[in-house]
Design an enzyme around this catalytic site. Structure first.
Site, PDB file in Angstrom:
ATOM      1  N   ASP A 164       0.879  -1.204   0.092  1.00 28.85           N
ATOM      2  CA  ASP A 164       0.044   0.141   0.018  1.00 28.85           C
ATOM      3  C   ASP A 164       0.829   1.202  -0.104  1.00 28.85           C
ATOM      4  O   ASP A 164       1.998   1.040  -0.636  1.00 28.85           O
ATOM      5  CB  ASP A 164      -1.012  -0.042   1.062  1.00 28.85           C
ATOM      6  N   HIS A 220       2.345   2.252  -3.169  1.00 26.77           N
ATOM      7  CA  HIS A 220       1.371   2.924  -3.775  1.00 26.77           C
ATOM      8  C   HIS A 220       1.824   4.395  -3.709  1.00 26.77           C
ATOM      9  O   HIS A 220       1.108   5.209  -3.918  1.00 26.77           O
ATOM     10  CB  HIS A 220       0.007   2.839  -3.379  1.00 26.77           C
TER      11      HIS A 220
END
Ligand code: NAG
Length: 394
Positions: free
Chosen positions: A218, A241
């Site tokens: 993430d 991310h």
């Protein structure tokens, strides 16, 4: 030199804010003297808590020493305030219990001032045993998965030279913290591990992250509501991310975010590079004064992105607009390759357009061959200087 003396010397040289008198008399509390066994099987929760309490409640500076070895540890809360500075000298490997947990944090430091966590040790969250319980949107069997290292109201402290591996959820999370320096930390989890943010913070100020490598599933770094004076430098992100401010505007009562600098960072094959993200919701806040400078990206899908249209559950309606006012954002000397055609994307709020966006020397190539790159904007007011590739859209 006796171990005690060596440790006191380390404390003395690295913990400059302790007076030399207290450093010399630092007491060492070795977890092995508290029934803790590094056999990779026994849950050492009770021994670790007793050792922490002794270290924390002793007069003057203390060292909580975890010698080399593999220790299984159930969830623990290490609470202060302590009676002096405390060094958590972690040279071993701590392993969480497998599977989901009933509590939201694995290792939780609370109300601690003047702490130094270091020693080259590893916090292994045992994520692979739990990630499949993650899907709360679709799965009735979903369970809360714990954060590896949670810091609540920790102040004037340092986290350096430790490793967080396979957290079940966020690796390192700070809430209500002030003046915390995180350096030489390594965060590692697979690209497809769910919700494994690297370092996340809210309601915190004076947080500095440097010389750190984050590879996870993430956001590498997420800067949330109520954060100010945040400095991220020499951080490598990928897979992951990207480095995000937000998302903002999800919860009622969110606070402003201001003063974030992200400099000398590299991104490799991440979904996003530098991102500011807010929900298309009526919750108001100001997000201002951000600097993104001297950044290199390799095959990043959305290298520079502001997305204020975030509404994943389609509950917002077509007319909804973010009420987060973004302003004073500088992007300077950012280059590399984009793996999508749109290297710069600014989708700002139609009610609160982004103001004073400044871009200087931006240069991206398409990593998928010759196609020229584009930039895309709505509701942006800004200026550009120097070279711009792709061509600016405002
Ligand atoms: C963190 O780093 C800054 C800048 O180098 C320094 O001024 C501050 O005292 C450091 N804080 C701690 C707790 O070490």
């Amino acid at each position: 030199m006796a171990l005690q003396t060596v440790l006191a010397a380390i404390l003395f040289t690295t913990f400059l804010f302790i007076s030399s008198a207290s450093a010399q008399s630092a007491r060492t509390v070795n977890v092995r003297n508290y029934g803790v066994v590094p056999d990779g099987r026994t849950d050492n929760q009770k021994g670790f808590l007793r050792a922490w309490n002794d270290a924390c409640n002793g007069n003057g500076a203390s060292i909580l020493y975890v010698p080399k070895g593999v220790y299984v540890l159930g969830p623990v809360v290490f609470s202060g305030p302590c009676r002096g500075p405390i060094m958590f000298l972690m040279t071993g490997v701590l392993k969480a219990l497998p599977g989901p947990s009933a509590v939201s944090n694995w290792i939780n430091f609370r109300n601690v001032n003047l702490m130094l966590l270091k020693g080259g040790g590893t916090f292994d969250g045992q994520g692979p045993s739990a990630w499949r319980f993650n899907n709360c949107a679709k799965d009735v069997n979903c369970k809360p998965l714990p954060i590896n290292l949670k810091f609540d109201s920790v102040t004037n402290s340092r986290i350096e030279f430790v490793k967080s591996v396979n957290s079940k959820q966020t690796h390192i999370s700070l809430h209500g913290c002030q003046n915390v320096n995180i350096t030489k930390v390594e965060v590692l989890a697979p690209a497809d591990s769910p919700n494994t943010d690297g370092i996340k913070m809210g309601r915190s100020s004076g947080i500095r992250i440097s010389n750190t490598r984050i590879s996870t599933g993430d956001d590498c770094v997420a800067i949330l509501s109520g954060s100010s004076n945040i400095d991220v430098s020499n951080v490598h992100c990928g897979p992951g991310h990207g480095i995000s401010i937000g998302s903002l505007g999800k919860y009622r009562g969110e606070l402003n975010v201001h003063g974030v600098s992200v400099t000398r960072c590299t991104f490799s094959q991440t979904d996003n590079g530098v991102r500011i993200k807010s929900w298309a919701s009526p919750i108001p806040a100001i997000a201002s004064n951000f600097l993104f400078q001297d950044i290199v990206m390799d095959r990043v899908r959305n290298p520079i992105i502001i997305d204020q249209t975030y509404c994943p559950h389609t509950t917002c309606g077509k007319e909804a607009a973010s009420h987060i006012q973004i302003s004073d954002v500088t992007y300077r000397n950012i280059r590399g390759t984009s793996s999508s055609d749109v290297a710069v994307s600014f989708e700002c709020s139609k009610k609160f357009p982004c103001k004073n966006i400044v871009m200087t020397d931006i240069k991206f190539d398409n990593s998928n061959g010759g196609l020229p790159l584009k930039s895309s904007c709505s509701n942006v007011i800004g200026r550009t200087f120097g070279n711009q590739s792709p061509r600016p859209c405002f």
